[in-house]
Design a protein around this motif. Structure first.
Motif, PDB file in Angstrom:
ATOM      1  N   ARG A 132       0.848  -1.198   0.000  1.00  0.00           N
ATOM      2  CA  ARG A 132       0.000   0.000   0.000  1.00  0.00           C
ATOM      3  C   ARG A 132       0.884   1.248   0.000  1.00  0.00           C
ATOM      4  NH1 ARG A 132      -3.559  -1.241   3.795  1.00  0.00           N
ATOM      5  NH2 ARG A 132      -2.285  -0.492   5.510  1.00  0.00           N
ATOM      6  N   GLN A 133       1.943   1.234   0.808  1.00  0.00           N
ATOM      7  CA  GLN A 133       2.840   2.387   0.868  1.00  0.00           C
ATOM      8  C   GLN A 133       3.543   2.607  -0.471  1.00  0.00           C
ATOM      9  OE1 GLN A 133       2.859   4.653   3.244  1.00  0.00           O
ATOM     10  NE2 GLN A 133       1.273   3.422   4.215  1.00  0.00           N
ATOM     11  N   GLU A 134       3.947   1.510  -1.126  1.00  0.00           N
ATOM     12  CA  GLU A 134       4.583   1.628  -2.443  1.00  0.00           C
ATOM     13  C   GLU A 134       3.629   2.263  -3.448  1.00  0.00           C
ATOM     14  OE1 GLU A 134       5.730  -2.284  -3.626  1.00  0.00           O
ATOM     15  OE2 GLU A 134       7.392  -2.400  -2.224  1.00  0.00           O
ATOM     16  N   LEU A 135       2.395   1.774  -3.453  1.00  0.00           N
ATOM     17  CA  LEU A 135       1.404   2.302  -4.396  1.00  0.00           C
ATOM     18  C   LEU A 135       1.082   3.762  -4.106  1.00  0.00           C
ATOM     19  CD1 LEU A 135      -1.006  -0.743  -4.682  1.00  0.00           C
ATOM     20  CD2 LEU A 135       0.453   0.192  -6.480  1.00  0.00           C
ATOM     21  N   LEU A 136       0.900   4.093  -2.841  1.00  0.00           N
ATOM     22  CA  LEU A 136       0.594   5.482  -2.490  1.00  0.00           C
ATOM     23  C   LEU A 136       1.761   6.408  -2.810  1.00  0.00           C
ATOM     24  CD1 LEU A 136      -1.366   4.997   0.851  1.00  0.00           C
ATOM     25  CD2 LEU A 136      -2.283   5.591  -1.400  1.00  0.00           C
ATOM     26  N   ALA A 137       2.979   5.935  -2.595  1.00  0.00           N
ATOM     27  CA  ALA A 137       4.154   6.751  -2.925  1.00  0.00           C
ATOM     28  C   ALA A 137       4.230   6.985  -4.438  1.00  0.00           C
ATOM     29  CB  ALA A 137       5.427   6.073  -2.426  1.00  0.00           C
ATOM     30  N   ALA A 138       3.969   5.930  -5.214  1.00  0.00           N
ATOM     31  CA  ALA A 138       3.981   6.072  -6.676  1.00  0.00           C
ATOM     32  C   ALA A 138       2.856   6.994  -7.131  1.00  0.00           C
ATOM     33  CB  ALA A 138       3.853   4.701  -7.337  1.00  0.00           C
ATOM     34  N   LEU A 139       1.696   6.857  -6.520  1.00  0.00           N
ATOM     35  CA  LEU A 139       0.556   7.708  -6.857  1.00  0.00           C
ATOM     36  C   LEU A 139       0.853   9.168  -6.540  1.00  0.00           C
ATOM     37  CD1 LEU A 139      -2.393   7.757  -7.837  1.00  0.00           C
ATOM     38  CD2 LEU A 139      -3.089   7.424  -5.468  1.00  0.00           C
ATOM     39  N   LYS A 140       1.518   9.405  -5.424  1.00  0.00           N
ATOM     40  CA  LYS A 140       1.860  10.762  -5.008  1.00  0.00           C
ATOM     41  C   LYS A 140       2.823  11.423  -5.996  1.00  0.00           C
ATOM     42  CE  LYS A 140       4.384  11.566  -1.352  1.00  0.00           C
ATOM     43  NZ  LYS A 140       4.903  11.641   0.001  1.00  0.00           N
ATOM     44  N   GLU A 141       3.631  10.623  -6.669  1.00  0.00           N
ATOM     45  CA  GLU A 141       4.605  11.152  -7.620  1.00  0.00           C
ATOM     46  C   GLU A 141       3.968  11.560  -8.953  1.00  0.00           C
ATOM     47  OE1 GLU A 141       7.853  11.807  -6.998  1.00  0.00           O
ATOM     48  OE2 GLU A 141       7.321  11.263  -4.945  1.00  0.00           O
ATOM     49  N   LEU A 142       2.741  11.092  -9.203  1.00  0.00           N
ATOM     50  CA  LEU A 142       2.080  11.433 -10.460  1.00  0.00           C
ATOM     51  C   LEU A 142       1.689  12.910 -10.481  1.00  0.00           C
ATOM     52  CD1 LEU A 142      -0.400   8.427 -10.912  1.00  0.00           C
ATOM     53  CD2 LEU A 142       1.727   8.830 -12.163  1.00  0.00           C
ATOM     54  N   ARG A 154       2.352   5.422 -16.516  1.00  0.00           N
ATOM     55  CA  ARG A 154       3.399   5.966 -15.642  1.00  0.00           C
ATOM     56  C   ARG A 154       3.591   5.096 -14.406  1.00  0.00           C
ATOM     57  NH1 ARG A 154       3.963  12.411 -15.557  1.00  0.00           N
ATOM     58  NH2 ARG A 154       3.909  12.741 -17.804  1.00  0.00           N
ATOM     59  N   LEU A 155       2.478   4.610 -13.848  1.00  0.00           N
ATOM     60  CA  LEU A 155       2.597   3.736 -12.683  1.00  0.00           C
ATOM     61  C   LEU A 155       3.340   2.454 -13.033  1.00  0.00           C
ATOM     62  CD1 LEU A 155      -0.876   4.150 -10.934  1.00  0.00           C
ATOM     63  CD2 LEU A 155       1.357   4.922 -10.100  1.00  0.00           C
ATOM     64  N   ARG A 156       3.111   1.943 -14.233  1.00  0.00           N
ATOM     65  CA  ARG A 156       3.827   0.738 -14.664  1.00  0.00           C
ATOM     66  C   ARG A 156       5.331   0.974 -14.711  1.00  0.00           C
ATOM     67  NH1 ARG A 156      -0.144   0.704 -18.489  1.00  0.00           N
ATOM     68  NH2 ARG A 156      -1.847  -0.647 -17.899  1.00  0.00           N
ATOM     69  N   THR A 157       5.737   2.160 -15.138  1.00  0.00           N
ATOM     70  CA  THR A 157       7.184   2.439 -15.184  1.00  0.00           C
ATOM     71  C   THR A 157       7.736   2.681 -13.789  1.00  0.00           C
ATOM     72  OG1 THR A 157       6.856   4.816 -15.580  1.00  0.00           O
ATOM     73  CG2 THR A 157       7.069   3.384 -17.521  1.00  0.00           C
ATOM     74  N   GLN A 158       6.921   3.248 -12.884  1.00  0.00           N
ATOM     75  CA  GLN A 158       7.380   3.488 -11.515  1.00  0.00           C
ATOM     76  C   GLN A 158       7.430   2.205 -10.701  1.00  0.00           C
ATOM     77  OE1 GLN A 158       4.510   6.480 -10.301  1.00  0.00           O
ATOM     78  NE2 GLN A 158       6.083   8.063 -10.399  1.00  0.00           N
ATOM     79  N   LEU A 159       6.556   1.263 -11.039  1.00  0.00           N
ATOM     80  CA  LEU A 159       6.490  -0.017 -10.327  1.00  0.00           C
ATOM     81  C   LEU A 159       6.700  -1.153 -11.326  1.00  0.00           C
ATOM     82  CD1 LEU A 159       3.249   0.843  -8.341  1.00  0.00           C
ATOM     83  CD2 LEU A 159       5.560   0.862  -7.424  1.00  0.00           C
ATOM     84  N   PRO A 160       7.864  -1.219 -11.988  1.00  0.00           N
ATOM     85  CA  PRO A 160       8.054  -2.160 -13.081  1.00  0.00           C
ATOM     86  C   PRO A 160       7.933  -3.631 -12.662  1.00  0.00           C
ATOM     87  CG  PRO A 160      10.142  -1.182 -12.454  1.00  0.00           C
ATOM     88  CD  PRO A 160       9.068  -0.472 -11.677  1.00  0.00           C
ATOM     89  N   ASP A 161       8.272  -3.968 -11.441  1.00  0.00           N
ATOM     90  CA  ASP A 161       8.219  -5.360 -11.027  1.00  0.00           C
ATOM     91  C   ASP A 161       6.877  -5.716 -10.399  1.00  0.00           C
ATOM     92  OD1 ASP A 161       8.802  -3.659  -8.902  1.00  0.00           O
ATOM     93  OD2 ASP A 161       9.690  -5.294  -7.731  1.00  0.00           O
ATOM     94  N   LYS A 162       5.971  -4.739 -10.371  1.00  0.00           N
ATOM     95  CA  LYS A 162       4.658  -4.956  -9.751  1.00  0.00           C
ATOM     96  C   LYS A 162       3.596  -5.032 -10.840  1.00  0.00           C
ATOM     97  CE  LYS A 162       6.595  -4.326  -5.764  1.00  0.00           C
ATOM     98  NZ  LYS A 162       7.043  -5.406  -4.993  1.00  0.00           N
ATOM     99  N   GLU A 163       2.465  -5.583 -10.470  1.00  0.00           N
ATOM    100  CA  GLU A 163       1.348  -5.691 -11.400  1.00  0.00           C
ATOM    101  C   GLU A 163       0.494  -4.429 -11.288  1.00  0.00           C
ATOM    102  OE1 GLU A 163      -2.704  -8.248 -11.607  1.00  0.00           O
ATOM    103  OE2 GLU A 163      -0.871  -9.350 -11.250  1.00  0.00           O
ATOM    104  N   VAL A 164       0.323  -3.730 -12.418  1.00  0.00           N
ATOM    105  CA  VAL A 164      -0.549  -2.553 -12.489  1.00  0.00           C
ATOM    106  C   VAL A 164      -1.611  -2.860 -13.520  1.00  0.00           C
ATOM    107  CG1 VAL A 164      -0.704  -0.087 -12.972  1.00  0.00           C
ATOM    108  CG2 VAL A 164       1.337  -1.005 -11.857  1.00  0.00           C
ATOM    109  N   GLN A 165      -2.867  -2.859 -13.099  1.00  0.00           N
ATOM    110  CA  GLN A 165      -3.974  -3.192 -14.005  1.00  0.00           C
ATOM    111  C   GLN A 165      -4.171  -2.119 -15.044  1.00  0.00           C
ATOM    112  OE1 GLN A 165      -7.474  -3.774 -11.681  1.00  0.00           O
ATOM    113  NE2 GLN A 165      -6.844  -5.794 -10.999  1.00  0.00           N
ATOM    114  N   ARG A 166      -4.785  -2.548 -16.137  1.00  0.00           N
ATOM    115  CA  ARG A 166      -5.187  -1.608 -17.184  1.00  0.00           C
ATOM    116  C   ARG A 166      -6.544  -1.061 -16.877  1.00  0.00           C
ATOM    117  NH1 ARG A 166      -2.374  -1.394 -21.958  1.00  0.00           N
ATOM    118  NH2 ARG A 166      -0.659  -2.802 -21.968  1.00  0.00           N
TER     119      ARG A 166
END
Length: 172
Positions: free
Chosen positions: A108-118, A160-172
């Motif tokens: 959750r923290q990883e996702l929120l941090a990536a979201l905050k960077e958008l 952008r989230l896919r590039t920020q979290l390349p090893d994680k699954e980001v849905q379309r």
């Protein structure tokens, strides 16, 4: 809505009870932080005053959430940039849905941090669609954007989230 327009205050109280939790989540996720309760209260007051302009047959929730979004934007604009960043980083556990608790705290923290960077426009559309679980039309209403804009910004944000979290699954 007919009962509310007829002056029945108990009917408006029912609307408040039904929609207050999603209104608070909206305010928090859009940046109100600890002032979310104030934003929600002010939004319900403004919604009540504007009931004459509410279109019959329209859904109340997107209309209300647009008011909440506007009130939150007004609040965020009045803060300094530093204060805005600090508030966006704070999401009280009490406003998260049970489904959110299923995600590990770290994830959750990883996702929120990536979201905050958008950029803001991408953060807003992702927040509405995935954190608030609004459909495209509701998101368009809340943000005041055309539906096509919601689609294109969501697509770019997920890219952008896919590039920020390349090893994680980001849905379309």
């Amino acid at each position: 809505m007919a009962r509310v327009r007829g002056g029945e205050s108990a009917a408006y109280a029912e609307l408040v009870l039904r929609h207050a939790p999603v209104a608070k989540r909206t305010a928090v996720f859009l940046g109100a932080g600890s002032e979310a309760d104030d934003v929600v209260q002010e939004s319900f007051v403004k919604a009540y005053r504007a009931l004459g302009g509410f279109r019959d047959g329209s859904a109340f929730r997107p209309w209300l959430l647009r008011i909440v979004a506007n009130e939150t934007r007004n609040l965020v604009r009045s803060r300094s940039r530093r204060w805005k960043r600090e508030e966006l980083a704070v999401l009280p556990e009490s406003v998260l849905d049970p489904a959110d608790h299923a995600l590990s705290s770290e994830r959750r923290q990883e996702l929120l941090a990536a979201l905050k960077e958008l950029p803001e426009q991408y953060r807003l559309v992702v927040t509405c669609r995935y954190l608030l679980d609004l459909d495209e039309q509701e998101t368009a209403s809340v943000l005041g954007w055309p539906r096509g804009t919601v689609k294109s910004r969501l697509h770019r944000a997920l890219g952008r989230l896919r590039t920020q979290l390349p090893d994680k699954e980001v849905q379309r």
